[in-house]
Design a protein around this motif. Structure first.
Motif, PDB file in Angstrom:
ATOM      1  N   ARG A 133     108.934 -44.714  14.550  1.00 42.20           N
ATOM      2  CA  ARG A 133     108.430 -45.449  13.393  1.00 42.20           C
ATOM      3  C   ARG A 133     106.922 -45.716  13.522  1.00 42.20           C
ATOM      4  NH1 ARG A 133     112.688 -50.235  12.822  1.00 42.20           N
ATOM      5  NH2 ARG A 133     111.348 -50.796  11.070  1.00 42.20           N
ATOM      6  N   ILE A 134     106.477 -46.011  14.743  1.00 38.76           N
ATOM      7  CA  ILE A 134     105.032 -46.236  14.949  1.00 38.76           C
ATOM      8  C   ILE A 134     104.245 -44.945  14.687  1.00 38.76           C
ATOM      9  CG2 ILE A 134     103.278 -46.735  16.694  1.00 38.76           C
ATOM     10  CD1 ILE A 134     105.277 -48.690  17.960  1.00 38.76           C
ATOM     11  N   ALA A 135     104.780 -43.827  15.200  1.00 39.58           N
ATOM     12  CA  ALA A 135     104.098 -42.542  14.982  1.00 39.58           C
ATOM     13  C   ALA A 135     104.029 -42.211  13.495  1.00 39.58           C
ATOM     14  CB  ALA A 135     104.839 -41.435  15.738  1.00 39.58           C
ATOM     15  N   GLY A 136     105.118 -42.488  12.764  1.00 39.94           N
ATOM     16  CA  GLY A 136     105.118 -42.245  11.325  1.00 39.94           C
ATOM     17  C   GLY A 136     104.078 -43.089  10.608  1.00 39.94           C
ATOM     18  N   ALA A 137     103.941 -44.356  11.046  1.00 41.29           N
ATOM     19  CA  ALA A 137     102.948 -45.243  10.424  1.00 41.29           C
ATOM     20  C   ALA A 137     101.527 -44.769  10.732  1.00 41.29           C
ATOM     21  CB  ALA A 137     103.155 -46.671  10.921  1.00 41.29           C
ATOM     22  N   LEU A 138     101.292 -44.283  11.963  1.00 46.87           N
ATOM     23  CA  LEU A 138      99.949 -43.822  12.327  1.00 46.87           C
ATOM     24  C   LEU A 138      99.529 -42.586  11.531  1.00 46.87           C
ATOM     25  CD1 LEU A 138     100.025 -44.297  16.217  1.00 46.87           C
ATOM     26  CD2 LEU A 138      98.789 -45.679  14.524  1.00 46.87           C
ATOM     27  N   LEU A 139     100.501 -41.757  11.175  1.00 49.60           N
ATOM     28  CA  LEU A 139     100.166 -40.539  10.422  1.00 49.60           C
ATOM     29  C   LEU A 139      99.711 -40.838   9.005  1.00 49.60           C
ATOM     30  CD1 LEU A 139     102.867 -37.898  11.470  1.00 49.60           C
ATOM     31  CD2 LEU A 139     100.411 -37.871  11.909  1.00 49.60           C
ATOM     32  N   VAL A 140      99.941 -42.084   8.548  1.00 53.52           N
ATOM     33  CA  VAL A 140      99.497 -42.446   7.200  1.00 53.52           C
ATOM     34  C   VAL A 140      97.984 -42.358   7.088  1.00 53.52           C
ATOM     35  CG1 VAL A 140      99.313 -44.361   5.572  1.00 53.52           C
ATOM     36  CG2 VAL A 140     101.486 -43.892   6.702  1.00 53.52           C
ATOM     37  N   VAL A 141      97.267 -42.724   8.157  1.00 51.20           N
ATOM     38  CA  VAL A 141      95.797 -42.764   8.092  1.00 51.20           C
ATOM     39  C   VAL A 141      95.194 -41.380   7.840  1.00 51.20           C
ATOM     40  CG1 VAL A 141      93.690 -43.373   9.325  1.00 51.20           C
ATOM     41  CG2 VAL A 141      95.699 -44.852   9.477  1.00 51.20           C
ATOM     42  N   PRO A 142      95.507 -40.356   8.660  1.00 54.07           N
ATOM     43  CA  PRO A 142      94.922 -39.044   8.345  1.00 54.07           C
ATOM     44  C   PRO A 142      95.366 -38.496   6.992  1.00 54.07           C
ATOM     45  CG  PRO A 142      96.552 -38.862  10.116  1.00 54.07           C
ATOM     46  CD  PRO A 142      96.293 -40.326   9.903  1.00 54.07           C
ATOM     47  N   ARG A 143      96.563 -38.908   6.529  1.00 49.57           N
ATOM     48  CA  ARG A 143      97.002 -38.456   5.203  1.00 49.57           C
ATOM     49  C   ARG A 143      96.160 -39.093   4.108  1.00 49.57           C
ATOM     50  NH1 ARG A 143     102.500 -39.426   6.463  1.00 49.57           N
ATOM     51  NH2 ARG A 143     102.545 -41.153   4.991  1.00 49.57           N
ATOM     52  N   ALA A 144      95.774 -40.352   4.311  1.00 47.71           N
ATOM     53  CA  ALA A 144      95.078 -41.093   3.258  1.00 47.71           C
ATOM     54  C   ALA A 144      93.606 -40.735   3.162  1.00 47.71           C
ATOM     55  CB  ALA A 144      95.239 -42.593   3.491  1.00 47.71           C
ATOM     56  N   VAL A 145      93.034 -40.239   4.257  1.00 48.43           N
ATOM     57  CA  VAL A 145      91.592 -39.931   4.262  1.00 48.43           C
ATOM     58  C   VAL A 145      91.388 -38.487   3.797  1.00 48.43           C
ATOM     59  CG1 VAL A 145      89.526 -39.774   5.688  1.00 48.43           C
ATOM     60  CG2 VAL A 145      91.201 -41.585   6.124  1.00 48.43           C
ATOM     61  N   HIS A 146      90.611 -38.335   2.746  1.00 49.60           N
ATOM     62  CA  HIS A 146      90.395 -37.004   2.170  1.00 49.60           C
ATOM     63  C   HIS A 146      89.635 -36.109   3.144  1.00 49.60           C
ATOM     64  CE1 HIS A 146      88.961 -33.921  -0.636  1.00 49.60           C
ATOM     65  NE2 HIS A 146      89.959 -34.289  -1.415  1.00 49.60           N
ATOM     66  N   GLU A 147      89.870 -34.808   3.012  1.00 55.94           N
ATOM     67  CA  GLU A 147      89.245 -33.855   3.936  1.00 55.94           C
ATOM     68  C   GLU A 147      87.711 -33.898   3.874  1.00 55.94           C
ATOM     69  OE1 GLU A 147      91.795 -33.214   1.976  1.00 55.94           O
ATOM     70  OE2 GLU A 147      91.466 -31.507   0.639  1.00 55.94           O
ATOM     71  N   ILE A 148      87.157 -34.265   2.731  1.00 60.42           N
ATOM     72  CA  ILE A 148      85.687 -34.312   2.648  1.00 60.42           C
ATOM     73  C   ILE A 148      85.137 -35.447   3.518  1.00 60.42           C
ATOM     74  CG2 ILE A 148      85.373 -35.887   0.680  1.00 60.42           C
ATOM     75  CD1 ILE A 148      83.330 -33.820  -0.404  1.00 60.42           C
ATOM     76  N   LEU A 149      85.909 -36.541   3.673  1.00 60.48           N
ATOM     77  CA  LEU A 149      85.473 -37.619   4.560  1.00 60.48           C
ATOM     78  C   LEU A 149      85.556 -37.186   6.017  1.00 60.48           C
ATOM     79  CD1 LEU A 149      86.904 -40.898   3.000  1.00 60.48           C
ATOM     80  CD2 LEU A 149      84.563 -40.080   3.058  1.00 60.48           C
ATOM     81  N   TRP A 150      86.643 -36.461   6.343  1.00 59.06           N
ATOM     82  CA  TRP A 150      86.728 -35.909   7.698  1.00 59.06           C
ATOM     83  C   TRP A 150      85.506 -35.041   7.992  1.00 59.06           C
ATOM     84  CZ3 TRP A 150      89.785 -37.507  11.423  1.00 59.06           C
ATOM     85  CH2 TRP A 150      90.991 -38.135  11.092  1.00 59.06           C
ATOM     86  N   ALA A 151      85.150 -34.221   7.007  1.00 61.36           N
ATOM     87  CA  ALA A 151      84.018 -33.313   7.219  1.00 61.36           C
ATOM     88  C   ALA A 151      82.713 -34.089   7.385  1.00 61.36           C
ATOM     89  CB  ALA A 151      83.910 -32.345   6.039  1.00 61.36           C
ATOM     90  N   LEU A 152      82.502 -35.106   6.550  1.00 63.56           N
ATOM     91  CA  LEU A 152      81.257 -35.876   6.638  1.00 63.56           C
ATOM     92  C   LEU A 152      81.119 -36.563   7.993  1.00 63.56           C
ATOM     93  CD1 LEU A 152      81.195 -37.436   3.047  1.00 63.56           C
ATOM     94  CD2 LEU A 152      79.539 -35.815   3.995  1.00 63.56           C
ATOM     95  N   LEU A 153      82.234 -37.002   8.570  1.00 61.71           N
ATOM     96  CA  LEU A 153      82.176 -37.639   9.892  1.00 61.71           C
ATOM     97  C   LEU A 153      82.027 -36.603  11.002  1.00 61.71           C
ATOM     98  CD1 LEU A 153      84.904 -40.421   9.413  1.00 61.71           C
ATOM     99  CD2 LEU A 153      82.418 -40.691   9.461  1.00 61.71           C
ATOM    100  N   LEU A 154      82.755 -35.486  10.875  1.00 62.51           N
ATOM    101  CA  LEU A 154      82.673 -34.451  11.910  1.00 62.51           C
ATOM    102  C   LEU A 154      81.287 -33.826  11.987  1.00 62.51           C
ATOM    103  CD1 LEU A 154      86.150 -32.770  11.313  1.00 62.51           C
ATOM    104  CD2 LEU A 154      85.398 -33.911  13.419  1.00 62.51           C
ATOM    105  N   VAL A 155      80.603 -33.763  10.840  1.00 65.96           N
ATOM    106  CA  VAL A 155      79.251 -33.202  10.837  1.00 65.96           C
ATOM    107  C   VAL A 155      78.328 -34.014  11.735  1.00 65.96           C
ATOM    108  CG1 VAL A 155      77.196 -32.992   9.370  1.00 65.96           C
ATOM    109  CG2 VAL A 155      79.351 -32.011   8.625  1.00 65.96           C
ATOM    110  N   GLN A 156      78.591 -35.314  11.850  1.00 65.61           N
ATOM    111  CA  GLN A 156      77.750 -36.169  12.698  1.00 65.61           C
ATOM    112  C   GLN A 156      77.843 -35.765  14.172  1.00 65.61           C
ATOM    113  OE1 GLN A 156      75.948 -38.328  10.914  1.00 65.61           O
ATOM    114  NE2 GLN A 156      77.127 -37.710   9.092  1.00 65.61           N
ATOM    115  N   VAL A 157      78.968 -35.140  14.537  1.00 64.02           N
ATOM    116  CA  VAL A 157      79.200 -34.766  15.939  1.00 64.02           C
ATOM    117  C   VAL A 157      78.962 -33.273  16.169  1.00 64.02           C
ATOM    118  CG1 VAL A 157      80.918 -34.697  17.785  1.00 64.02           C
ATOM    119  CG2 VAL A 157      80.864 -36.636  16.203  1.00 64.02           C
ATOM    120  N   LEU A 158      79.495 -32.449  15.275  1.00 67.33           N
ATOM    121  CA  LEU A 158      79.474 -31.005  15.485  1.00 67.33           C
ATOM    122  C   LEU A 158      78.362 -30.288  14.723  1.00 67.33           C
ATOM    123  CD1 LEU A 158      83.334 -30.454  15.220  1.00 67.33           C
ATOM    124  CD2 LEU A 158      81.972 -30.232  17.295  1.00 67.33           C
TER     125      LEU A 158
END
Length: 522
Positions: free
Chosen positions: A108-133
C-alpha cells in the motif's frame, strides 16, 4: 441499498453529475472572465496568416532533410521512453499487485508513492533533469519513461488483479513461488492486454516527445519552437504535417494492435519495437553512464538540496492559491471544449458499423476530412496551439484552455468515435424500425447506450488535462505551470517544489472525483 446510494434528494447519480458539471463550467467561465479584455483584435492578421500558410509549405530540400532528422529524433525518444516505461511498469506492477502481496502495508505504501511520479507531468521531469544532465538525450528518455512507467505499473497491476485467479491459486497451492505462479497462471491470460496497453503508451509517447522538444530536447517540437520565434509559418506547417504523419502512423499501429484479435499482430509489433530499440539508441547517441558520472552525482545532490524543504514563492499563499484556482478553471474549460467538440466530430466521422447506419448525412468525404481534423488537433502539441491562440487572446486562462481544449478534442473525438462504433446497435435499430428517423435514433438510441462510457472517458481526460495545464503554463498561459516556470527562471527550486506539491494535490482530488464519476456510471 443501491437505490438509496444513487438517489439523493430525488436526483439520480447521472443527474447529479450533469448538474455538477454545468455548475463547474459556469464557475470556470466566470473565473476566466468574459469581458472585452479577452480578445486581442490586433492579432487577427497574424492569426489569419498562420492558417493561410497551410497551403504554402516550406518544401526546400534542406528543410525537408532537417524535418526528417527531427522526426527521427522524436521517434527515437518515443521508442526508448516507451521501452523504459514498460520495464518500470512491469517492475512496479510486481510490487503493488494485490494478487502477489495481498493487503500488506508495504504494497500500500509503494502504491501511494507511485502517485507522485504519475501526477507530475513529463515536461516538469524534463525541466528538473535539465538542471543536472543539461540537454542530454537521457533527459527526454527519462522524462517520458518515469511518469509513463508509474501509470503503466498501476494499469498492469490492476490488469493482473482483475484476471481469473484460479490457475494462479492452483499453482501456489502446489508449491510454486509467486513469480512462477504469476508467469504460468495469469500472464498467458492477460498478455494481449499488456502488449496493447504498451502500444497505447507508445502512441502517447510520440506526442510527449514532441512537447519535450519545445523546452530544448530537440526533434520536431524544438524546430516548431524555432520557427514560431521567427514567425516562419510555412516552416511551421511543414513540421506540423510531419507530426501528423508520425502521429497518424503511431495511432494506426496502436489501434491495429489494440483492436485486432489475431495474436500474431501483437507478436509481430513487439518484435518490430525490439528492432527499433538499437536503432533509436544509436540515432540519439544515448550514454547511460552519464547518469553515474561524478558531475551528475554532484549536481543531483545540489538540486535535491535546493528542492527541499519546499516553501512558498515570493507571492506567498495568495499567489499559490490564485495559480491553483486558475489551473482548475483552465482544466474545466478545456475539458468542456474537448468533450463538446469531440462528441460533435465523433458523430460525424464514426464508421458505419450498424444495420441502420446512423451517420449524419455528411458522406464519406466529410468523414475523411473530419478524421484529418481530429488528427491535426491531437498531433500538434498543446504549447503550439497556445502559441497560435495567444495571437488573438490576451494571456490568461483562455488561451491555455482553448489550446488544451483543441488538443484534447482530437484525442477525445477519436475515442468517442470508437465508443459509438462499438455501442449496442439494437436500441437504435428498434427505433428506426418503428418509424424514427436516423437523427432521432441517434439521440434516443445510440447516445444513451454509449453515455456512461463517453462520460467516463471525459472524466478520465479531465484528470489528464489537469496535468497538461503545466504544458501550456510554461509558455505563459497562466496557472501553476506559469508559476513553476517563473520560479525555475529565478532558480527558486524550493518554491518550485511547493508549486508542484499544489499540483499533485489538485491532481489527486480530481482523480478521486473522476473515479467517483466512473463508479456511479457503471
Amino acid at each position: 441499498m443501491t437505490t438509496r446510494r444513487r438517489d439523493v434528494g430525488g436526483f439520480t447519480a447521472r443527474r447529479r453529475i450533469v448538474v455538477g458539471a454545468v455548475a463547474a463550467l459556469v464557475w470556470a467561465v466566470a473565473r476566466a472572465g468574459v469581458d472585452d479584455g479577452i480578445v486581442n483584435t490586433g492579432g487577427w492578421s497574424s492569426f489569419r496568416r498562420f492558417w493561410r500558410s497551410a497551403a504554402d509549405l516550406e518544401v526546400s530540400g534542406e528543410f525537408l532533410r532537417l524535418t526528417v532528422d527531427a522526426a527521427t529524433l522524436t521517434l527515437s525518444y518515443a521508442v526508448l521512453g516507451t521501452v523504459l516505461s514498460v520495464v518500470l511498469g512491469c517492475l512496479g506492477a510486481l510490487v503493488i499487485s494485490e494478487t502477489l502481496w495481498g493487503d500488506r502495508i508495504g504494497r500500500r505504501i509503494a502504491g501511494a508513492l507511485l502517485v507522485v511520479p504519475r501526477a507530475v507531468h513529463e515536461i516538469l521531469w524534463a525541466l528538473l533533469l535539465v538542471q543536472v544532465l543539461g540537454f542530454d538525450p537521457l533527459v527526454a528518455v527519462i522524462a517520458i519513461g518515469v511518469p509513463f512507467g508509474a501509470v503503466t505499473a498501476k494499469v498492469y497491476a490492476e490488469t493482473i488483479d482483475e484476471a481469473d485467479q484460479r490457475a494462479y491459486r492452483r499453482l501456489s497451492a502446489s508449491g510454486a513461488g509467486r513469480l512462477t505462479a504469476l508467469a504460468y497462471g495469469i500472464v498467458p491470460e492477460v498478455r494481449g492486454e499488456l502488449i496493447s496497453y504498451a502500444f497505447y503508451r507508445f502512441e502517447c509517447a510520440i506526442r510527449s516527445a514532441a512537447v519535450l522538444g519545445i523546452i530544448g530536447a530537440g526533434g520536431l517540437g524544438f524546430q516548431l519552437d524555432l520557427s514560431f520565434e521567427s514567425l516562419r509559418y510555412d516552416e511551421i506547417w511543414t513540421l506540423i504535417v510531419a507530426l501528423m504523419i508520425l502521429s497518424g502512423l503511431a495511432d494506426t499501429w496502436s489501434s491495429r494492435v489494440r483492436r485486432s484479435r489475431d495474436p500474431r499482430v501483437g507478436r509481430f509489433s513487439l518484435l518490430a519495437v525490439v528492432a527499433l530499440v538499437p536503432l533509436s539508441w544509436r540515432w540519439i547517441d544515448l550514454d547511460p553512464t552519464e547518469l553515474v558520472s561524478a558531475r551528475t552525482r554532484r549536481l543531483g545532490r545540489e538540486l535535491l538540496g535546493d528542492l527541499f524543504p519546499a516553501r512558498l514563492g515570493p507571492g506567498g499563499w495568495r499567489e499559490l492559491i490564485d495559480a491553483t484556482v486558475d489551473t482548475v478553471a483552465m482544466s474545466v474549460l478545456a475539458t468542456a471544449i474537448a468533450a463538446g467538440g469531440g462528441l460533435a466530430l465523433a458523430i460525424a466521422v464514426r464508421r458505419r458499423t450498424m444495420r441502420t447506419a446512423l451517420s449524419l448525412p455528411a458522406g464519406d468525404l466529410a468523414r475523411v476530412v473530419g478524421r484529418g481534423v481530429l488528427l491535426l488537433f491531437r498531433a500538434v502539441p498543446a504549447p503550439v496551439w497556445a502559441f497560435v491562440w495567444v495571437l488573438v487572446l490576451f494571456p490568461g486562462p483562455w488561451p491555455g484552455a482553448v489550446a488544451l481544449g483543441i488538443y484534447n478534442l482530437g484525442v477525445l473525438g477519436r475515442l468517442f468515435a470508437e465508443t459509438l462504433e462499438d455501442a449496442d446497435v439494437r436500441p437504435a435499430d428498434m427505433l428506426v424500425a418503428s418509424g424514427a428517423n436516423h437523427t432521432q435514433a441517434l439521440w434516443y438510441g445510440t447516445l444513451p447506450t454509449a453515455a456512461p462510457r463517453l462520460v467516463a472517458l471525459a472524466a478520465y481526460r479531465w484528470e489528464v488535462i489537469v496535468r497538461e495545464t503545466v504544458v501550456v503554463g510554461v509558455v505563459g498561459a497562466g496557472g501553476l505551470g506559469q508559476l513553476i516556470n517563473e520560479h525555475l527562471a529565478a532558480r527558486d527550486f524550493a518554491a518550485v517544489t511547493g508549486a508542484i506539491g499544489a499540483l499533485v494535490i489538485v491532481t489527486l482530488v480530481i482523480d478521486r472525483i473522476g473515479a467517483h464519476f466512473r463508479r456511479h456510471l457503471r
